[in-house]
Write an enzyme that holds these catalytic residues in place. Structure first.
Site, PDB file in Angstrom:
ATOM      1  N   PRO A 250     -18.069  25.359  -1.191  1.00 18.36           N
ATOM      2  CA  PRO A 250     -18.619  24.057  -0.845  1.00 18.36           C
ATOM      3  C   PRO A 250     -18.702  23.082  -2.010  1.00 18.36           C
ATOM      4  O   PRO A 250     -19.032  23.457  -3.133  1.00 18.36           O
ATOM      5  CB  PRO A 250     -20.014  24.381  -0.304  1.00 18.36           C
ATOM      6  CG  PRO A 250     -20.320  25.763  -0.714  1.00 18.36           C
ATOM      7  CD  PRO A 250     -19.019  26.451  -0.938  1.00 18.36           C
ATOM      8  N   ASN A 251     -18.381  21.854  -1.682  1.00 25.07           N
ATOM      9  CA  ASN A 251     -18.490  20.680  -2.545  1.00 25.07           C
ATOM     10  C   ASN A 251     -17.438  20.608  -3.646  1.00 25.07           C
ATOM     11  O   ASN A 251     -17.380  19.611  -4.357  1.00 25.07           O
ATOM     12  CB  ASN A 251     -19.898  20.545  -3.138  1.00 25.07           C
ATOM     13  CG  ASN A 251     -20.936  20.409  -2.055  1.00 25.07           C
ATOM     14  OD1 ASN A 251     -20.793  19.600  -1.154  1.00 25.07           O
ATOM     15  ND2 ASN A 251     -21.960  21.242  -2.114  1.00 25.07           N
TER      16      ASN A 251
ATOM     17  N   ARG B  98     -17.843  14.102  -8.186  1.00 24.68           N
ATOM     18  CA  ARG B  98     -19.153  14.755  -8.152  1.00 24.68           C
ATOM     19  C   ARG B  98     -19.599  15.104  -9.572  1.00 24.68           C
ATOM     20  O   ARG B  98     -18.970  15.906 -10.247  1.00 24.68           O
ATOM     21  CB  ARG B  98     -19.057  16.041  -7.321  1.00 24.68           C
ATOM     22  CG  ARG B  98     -20.327  16.867  -7.341  1.00 24.68           C
ATOM     23  CD  ARG B  98     -20.102  18.221  -6.704  1.00 24.68           C
ATOM     24  NE  ARG B  98     -21.311  19.016  -6.769  1.00 24.68           N
ATOM     25  CZ  ARG B  98     -21.351  20.325  -6.728  1.00 24.68           C
ATOM     26  NH1 ARG B  98     -20.231  21.002  -6.606  1.00 24.68           N
ATOM     27  NH2 ARG B  98     -22.475  20.972  -6.799  1.00 24.68           N
TER      28      ARG B  98
ATOM     29  N   TYR C  65     -18.828  18.583 -13.927  1.00 24.75           N
ATOM     30  CA  TYR C  65     -17.627  19.148 -13.327  1.00 24.75           C
ATOM     31  C   TYR C  65     -16.320  18.507 -13.799  1.00 24.75           C
ATOM     32  O   TYR C  65     -15.252  18.922 -13.373  1.00 24.75           O
ATOM     33  CB  TYR C  65     -17.725  19.047 -11.797  1.00 24.75           C
ATOM     34  CG  TYR C  65     -18.871  19.857 -11.256  1.00 24.75           C
ATOM     35  CD1 TYR C  65     -18.773  21.240 -11.138  1.00 24.75           C
ATOM     36  CD2 TYR C  65     -20.072  19.256 -10.899  1.00 24.75           C
ATOM     37  CE1 TYR C  65     -19.830  21.996 -10.668  1.00 24.75           C
ATOM     38  CE2 TYR C  65     -21.140  20.005 -10.423  1.00 24.75           C
ATOM     39  CZ  TYR C  65     -21.011  21.373 -10.317  1.00 24.75           C
ATOM     40  OH  TYR C  65     -22.054  22.131  -9.862  1.00 24.75           O
TER      41      TYR C  65
ATOM     42  N   ASN D 128     -14.278  30.739  -6.522  1.00 21.96           N
ATOM     43  CA  ASN D 128     -15.457  29.962  -6.883  1.00 21.96           C
ATOM     44  C   ASN D 128     -16.160  29.676  -5.560  1.00 21.96           C
ATOM     45  O   ASN D 128     -15.860  28.703  -4.877  1.00 21.96           O
ATOM     46  CB  ASN D 128     -15.091  28.667  -7.600  1.00 21.96           C
ATOM     47  CG  ASN D 128     -16.317  27.904  -8.073  1.00 21.96           C
ATOM     48  OD1 ASN D 128     -17.420  28.143  -7.613  1.00 21.96           O
ATOM     49  ND2 ASN D 128     -16.109  26.963  -8.987  1.00 21.96           N
TER      50      ASN D 128
ATOM     51  N   ALA E  86     -22.197  27.431  -4.313  1.00 17.51           N
ATOM     52  CA  ALA E  86     -23.570  27.808  -3.968  1.00 17.51           C
ATOM     53  C   ALA E  86     -23.636  29.079  -3.128  1.00 17.51           C
ATOM     54  O   ALA E  86     -24.639  29.801  -3.177  1.00 17.51           O
ATOM     55  CB  ALA E  86     -24.262  26.658  -3.242  1.00 17.51           C
TER      56      ALA E  86
ATOM     57  N   HIS F 231     -24.716  32.637  -4.564  1.00 15.91           N
ATOM     58  CA  HIS F 231     -26.105  33.046  -4.730  1.00 15.91           C
ATOM     59  C   HIS F 231     -26.805  33.333  -3.403  1.00 15.91           C
ATOM     60  O   HIS F 231     -27.972  33.724  -3.399  1.00 15.91           O
ATOM     61  CB  HIS F 231     -26.866  31.951  -5.482  1.00 15.91           C
ATOM     62  CG  HIS F 231     -26.041  31.317  -6.552  1.00 15.91           C
ATOM     63  ND1 HIS F 231     -25.668  31.985  -7.701  1.00 15.91           N
ATOM     64  CD2 HIS F 231     -25.469  30.088  -6.639  1.00 15.91           C
ATOM     65  CE1 HIS F 231     -24.918  31.181  -8.444  1.00 15.91           C
ATOM     66  NE2 HIS F 231     -24.787  30.036  -7.823  1.00 15.91           N
TER      67      HIS F 231
ATOM     68  N   ASP G 206     -19.534  41.127   0.614  1.00 17.33           N
ATOM     69  CA  ASP G 206     -18.990  42.233   1.401  1.00 17.33           C
ATOM     70  C   ASP G 206     -17.481  42.082   1.608  1.00 17.33           C
ATOM     71  O   ASP G 206     -16.745  43.067   1.579  1.00 17.33           O
ATOM     72  CB  ASP G 206     -19.687  42.326   2.751  1.00 17.33           C
ATOM     73  CG  ASP G 206     -21.094  42.890   2.670  1.00 17.33           C
ATOM     74  OD1 ASP G 206     -21.472  43.433   1.602  1.00 17.33           O
ATOM     75  OD2 ASP G 206     -21.828  42.790   3.675  1.00 17.33           O
TER      76      ASP G 206
ATOM     77  N   GLU H  46     -14.445  36.059 -10.232  1.00 20.09           N
ATOM     78  CA  GLU H  46     -15.399  35.013  -9.849  1.00 20.09           C
ATOM     79  C   GLU H  46     -15.441  33.993 -10.982  1.00 20.09           C
ATOM     80  O   GLU H  46     -15.562  34.360 -12.151  1.00 20.09           O
ATOM     81  CB  GLU H  46     -16.782  35.635  -9.649  1.00 20.09           C
ATOM     82  CG  GLU H  46     -17.866  34.632  -9.318  1.00 20.09           C
ATOM     83  CD  GLU H  46     -19.243  35.275  -9.215  1.00 20.09           C
ATOM     84  OE1 GLU H  46     -20.217  34.554  -9.476  1.00 20.09           O
ATOM     85  OE2 GLU H  46     -19.346  36.471  -8.879  1.00 20.09           O
TER      86      GLU H  46
ATOM     87  N   HIS I  15     -16.965  29.981 -12.260  1.00 20.97           N
ATOM     88  CA  HIS I  15     -17.848  28.826 -12.078  1.00 20.97           C
ATOM     89  C   HIS I  15     -17.549  27.817 -13.167  1.00 20.97           C
ATOM     90  O   HIS I  15     -17.374  28.186 -14.340  1.00 20.97           O
ATOM     91  CB  HIS I  15     -19.323  29.237 -12.116  1.00 20.97           C
ATOM     92  CG  HIS I  15     -19.672  30.172 -11.010  1.00 20.97           C
ATOM     93  ND1 HIS I  15     -19.889  29.745  -9.723  1.00 20.97           N
ATOM     94  CD2 HIS I  15     -19.786  31.518 -10.991  1.00 20.97           C
ATOM     95  CE1 HIS I  15     -20.135  30.790  -8.961  1.00 20.97           C
ATOM     96  NE2 HIS I  15     -20.062  31.885  -9.704  1.00 20.97           N
ATOM     97  N   ILE I  16     -17.500  26.564 -12.787  1.00 21.27           N
ATOM     98  CA  ILE I  16     -17.209  25.491 -13.719  1.00 21.27           C
ATOM     99  C   ILE I  16     -18.382  25.292 -14.675  1.00 21.27           C
ATOM    100  O   ILE I  16     -18.205  25.188 -15.888  1.00 21.27           O
ATOM    101  CB  ILE I  16     -16.880  24.193 -12.946  1.00 21.27           C
ATOM    102  CG1 ILE I  16     -15.615  24.408 -12.107  1.00 21.27           C
ATOM    103  CG2 ILE I  16     -16.731  23.017 -13.905  1.00 21.27           C
ATOM    104  CD1 ILE I  16     -15.350  23.321 -11.077  1.00 21.27           C
ATOM    105  N   SER I  17     -19.577  25.263 -14.134  1.00 19.36           N
ATOM    106  CA  SER I  17     -20.769  25.082 -14.960  1.00 19.36           C
ATOM    107  C   SER I  17     -21.304  26.439 -15.406  1.00 19.36           C
ATOM    108  O   SER I  17     -20.955  27.471 -14.843  1.00 19.36           O
ATOM    109  CB  SER I  17     -21.856  24.328 -14.186  1.00 19.36           C
ATOM    110  OG  SER I  17     -22.350  25.130 -13.132  1.00 19.36           O
TER     111      SER I  17
ATOM    112  N   ARG J  66     -28.703  26.864 -15.488  1.00 19.45           N
ATOM    113  CA  ARG J  66     -29.179  26.067 -14.361  1.00 19.45           C
ATOM    114  C   ARG J  66     -30.381  26.744 -13.719  1.00 19.45           C
ATOM    115  O   ARG J  66     -31.009  27.607 -14.322  1.00 19.45           O
ATOM    116  CB  ARG J  66     -28.027  25.844 -13.378  1.00 19.45           C
ATOM    117  CG  ARG J  66     -26.873  25.078 -14.048  1.00 19.45           C
ATOM    118  CD  ARG J  66     -25.715  24.834 -13.141  1.00 19.45           C
ATOM    119  NE  ARG J  66     -26.084  23.923 -12.068  1.00 19.45           N
ATOM    120  CZ  ARG J  66     -25.299  23.630 -11.054  1.00 19.45           C
ATOM    121  NH1 ARG J  66     -24.105  24.156 -10.954  1.00 19.45           N
ATOM    122  NH2 ARG J  66     -25.701  22.802 -10.115  1.00 19.45           N
TER     123      ARG J  66
ATOM    124  N   ARG K 192     -29.593  30.483  -9.386  1.00 14.49           N
ATOM    125  CA  ARG K 192     -28.157  30.541  -9.676  1.00 14.49           C
ATOM    126  C   ARG K 192     -27.793  31.680 -10.627  1.00 14.49           C
ATOM    127  O   ARG K 192     -26.633  31.879 -10.946  1.00 14.49           O
ATOM    128  CB  ARG K 192     -27.674  29.206 -10.242  1.00 14.49           C
ATOM    129  CG  ARG K 192     -27.766  28.069  -9.235  1.00 14.49           C
ATOM    130  CD  ARG K 192     -27.130  26.805  -9.784  1.00 14.49           C
ATOM    131  NE  ARG K 192     -27.495  25.646  -9.009  1.00 14.49           N
ATOM    132  CZ  ARG K 192     -26.854  25.226  -7.920  1.00 14.49           C
ATOM    133  NH1 ARG K 192     -25.807  25.881  -7.465  1.00 14.49           N
ATOM    134  NH2 ARG K 192     -27.266  24.149  -7.278  1.00 14.49           N
TER     135      ARG K 192
END
Length: 142
Positions: free
Chosen positions: A10-11, A18, A23, A72, A75, A78, A85, A96, A98-100, A105, A109
């Protein structure tokens, strides 16, 4: 030719607009074009969805025929036992990303339902996190 798919949650379709301070300013299309041109000997596909079930379906669909998945889940990382699964159920290795830096954070997270089932986790290097994941799959050949 190795086949890798980037699956974004998402996003992430809003990259470039954004929170560019977090990002970056590249759009998703610009980023994907740059990565594909940098690694012409790889087949790099992409899928993005804001819907958890669609992400699970794509992981299941690609999880037995691709050489690597870069995930990625944003959200959903978490919150989604279901995505964790799905990653556990497939044969294709998953990194996995993540950009940030998720550990810099909010506390919620810091937990990932996906990480225990992955080859590894890369966080906090901006869009370079994806490239580091690609490198991890290329290094498998060494």
């Amino acid at each position: 030719m190795k086949k890798i798919i980037i699956i974004n949650g998402p996003n992430l379709n809003l990259l470039g607009s954004r929170e560019p301070d977090v990002y970056g300013s590249l759009t998703l299309v610009e980023f994907l074009d740059a990565i594909k041109s940098k690694y012409p000997k790889l087949e790099i596909d992409h899928f993005q969805s804001n819907i958890e079930g669609e992400l699970i379906s794509k992981i299941q669909e690609m999880g037995f025929s691709y050489d690597g998945i870069i995930l990625n889940a944003a959200a959903y990382t978490h919150t989604s036992v279901g995505i964790g699964d799905a990653v556990r159920a497939i044969k294709t290795p998953v990194v996995e990303v993540h950009i940030s830096n998720t550990f810099a954070r909010e506390d919620f997270r810091h937990q990932s339902f996906i990480a225990p089932h992955t080859k590894g986790v890369i966080v906090g290097f901006g869009l370079q996190s994806y490239e580091l994941a690609i490198q991890s799959f290329l290094n498998d050949e060494i």
